[in-house]
Motif scaffolding. Structure first.
Motif, PDB file in Angstrom:
ATOM      1  N   LYS A 146      20.734  31.389 160.941  1.00  0.00           N
ATOM      2  CA  LYS A 146      20.630  31.157 159.503  1.00  0.00           C
ATOM      3  C   LYS A 146      21.503  32.124 158.711  1.00  0.00           C
ATOM      4  CE  LYS A 146      16.246  33.735 159.210  1.00  0.00           C
ATOM      5  NZ  LYS A 146      14.799  33.630 158.867  1.00  0.00           N
ATOM      6  N   GLU A 150      24.466  30.846 156.097  1.00  0.00           N
ATOM      7  CA  GLU A 150      24.500  31.355 154.721  1.00  0.00           C
ATOM      8  C   GLU A 150      25.828  32.049 154.427  1.00  0.00           C
ATOM      9  OE1 GLU A 150      22.006  34.461 151.828  1.00  0.00           O
ATOM     10  OE2 GLU A 150      21.236  33.912 153.808  1.00  0.00           O
ATOM     11  N   ASP A 153      28.393  29.428 153.895  1.00  0.00           N
ATOM     12  CA  ASP A 153      27.984  28.381 152.954  1.00  0.00           C
ATOM     13  C   ASP A 153      27.924  27.007 153.639  1.00  0.00           C
ATOM     14  OD1 ASP A 153      27.130  27.429 150.498  1.00  0.00           O
ATOM     15  OD2 ASP A 153      29.172  26.984 149.801  1.00  0.00           O
TER      16      ASP A 153
END
Length: 423
Positions: A146, A150, A153
């Motif tokens: 994750k 992030e 993007d």
């Protein structure tokens, strides 16, 4: 005390240790657990039973590879060997091994299976005989970094094509940033039962069916199945290492948990290990349903392991009691909390302590309830040949030896021959 079995079957056994209680006249029961290591609580629970019952337990470690494990069992059981009393068996094996397993209902109380998922008890019941009790169950899931999604993007992929593109993008970026060993996707690509599970998910989630349908009809020879296999083949050497062609669950987990992969397809047990103290990816891992193809929806292959007693056991009563102890709710709860293994008793999915230790457990309930089963029941004794044909053809596609179209056409004909006289 190390235990060695004689003969070719014994050569496949990895190791054994005698777990004893301090009673000279105790009954000794031998149990075949998993490959050992941090993810295998079988020896620990067997030791607890020995201490509480006053019996002795001899633990045998078996191969991690499920195909090798099945081969070992078939050699031992076909010879009528009494070397192993309790076996850990894949959920696809009761129909294959039932002639060699005792009816546990003869040795256990009537309420021994109360509270278990009915479908799992049905899976372990062959012609009215309870030959296996489910210990923990599984469904394939997608793990992802994750923090990296992030950072770049990107979203959690919903389709296999999105996974492919996202893996390619982030893999290139991470390598440019200095991690030359980083890969986009890790999965089980060795020619064994684990590849059957992966490939069934690819095919079923692309609308390509389940090899053999519930009516016994062979369905694999179709364009959706071929496309699913071709897409998977494009991953090798691109977003997945060449070594994936020989990866089982643990090798693929190792690549991901070392911090060198973006996505991982594996079973729920990985969650707890990935979050453990000292894990390079602790706190950085998310879990989601597996992607699907453009023509289908997410389908997770159901897995899991049962415990059974050999009909050649010299101590079937004690062996059955060991099975009942390991699969009982208190032990399943500890197994879930310590190892992240999914219980086979329904009420544990509403247990506050279980959910607190692994918040994802509740989310997995629906995947477990709606997952896709391997065609083991409908193909019966022929399932081992069906699966062997499927994973070998799939492996040829992954290795670049055949196209998806060639593989599904040949596989369709092979399965028709296997089932010609009926399953």
């Amino acid at each position: 005390m190390l235990t060695t079995l004689k003969g070719s079957a014994g050569a496949l056994l990895l190791s054994g240790a005698s777990l004893t209680a301090p009673l000279a006249l105790a009954t000794e029961v031998t149990i075949a657990c998993g490959p050992g290591g941090d993810s295998d609580m079988c020896p620990e629970l067997a030791q607890q039973w020995a201490e509480q019952s006053g019996n002795r337990v001899n633990v045998i470690s078996t191969p991690n590879d499920t195909t090798e494990k099945l081969s070992l069992y078939q050699q031992l059981l076909s010879s009528g060997s009494s070397d192993i009393d309790v076996l850990i068996v894949d959920m696809a094996w009761p129909g294959l091994l039932d002639d060699h397993l005792v009816d546990l209902s003869r040795y256990l109380p009537n309420d021994a299976t109360e509270g278990f998922f009915p479908a799992l008890i049905d899976n372990g019941t062959v012609e009215g005989r309870l030959v296996a009790i489910p210990w923990y169950t599984d469904a394939g899931v997608l793990y992802y970094r994750k923090d990296l999604l992030e950072k770049y993007d990107q979203q959690v992929p919903e389709t296999w094509q999105q996974l492919t593109e996202t893996a390619r993008t982030i893999q290139a970026a991470e390598r440019d940033a200095g991690n030359a060993d980083f890969w986009g996707y890790s999965f089980q690509g060795r020619a064994y039962e684990g590849l059957t599970c992966n490939a069934l998910e690819w095919v079923a989630s692309q609308g390509g069916g389940t090899l053999v349908d519930d009516a016994g009809e062979v369905t694999i020879d179709n364009s959706h199945a071929a496309q699913a296999l071709d897409l998977a083949a494009s991953w090798i050497g691109s977003i997945a290492p060449e070594g994936a062609l020989n990866h089982t669950e643990e090798e693929s987990r190792g690549l991901f948990q070392s911090g060198n992969a973006l996505f991982l397809r594996n079973w729920p047990y990985v969650w707890k290990l990935s979050q453990a103290e000292g894990s390079p990816v602790a706190g950085k891992v998310g879990m989601a349903p597996l992607p699907h193809g453009s023509q289908g929806e997410s389908r997770a292959t159901l897995g899991g392991w049962n415990l059974a007693v050999s009909r050649y056991s010299e101590h079937p009563q004690a062996a059955a009691e060991l099975v009942a102890y390991i699969t009982a709710a208190p032990q399943q709860k500890v197994h879930a909390m310590k190892m992240g293994r999914n219980p086979t008793i329904e009420r544990l999915y509403q247990d506050d302590e279980v959910l607190a230790s692994n918040p994802s457990m509740g989310e997995l309930y629906e995947a477990l309830r709606t997952g896709v089963a391997r065609p083991a029941s409908v193909t019966g004794d022929a399932y081992a040949r069906v699966s062997n044909a499927f994973f070998n053809r799939t492996h040829r596609v992954l290795s670049g030896e055949e196209t998806g179209t060639q593989a599904v056409e040949a596989l369709g004909k092979e399965l028709e021959r296997i089932g010609r006289r009926g399953w």
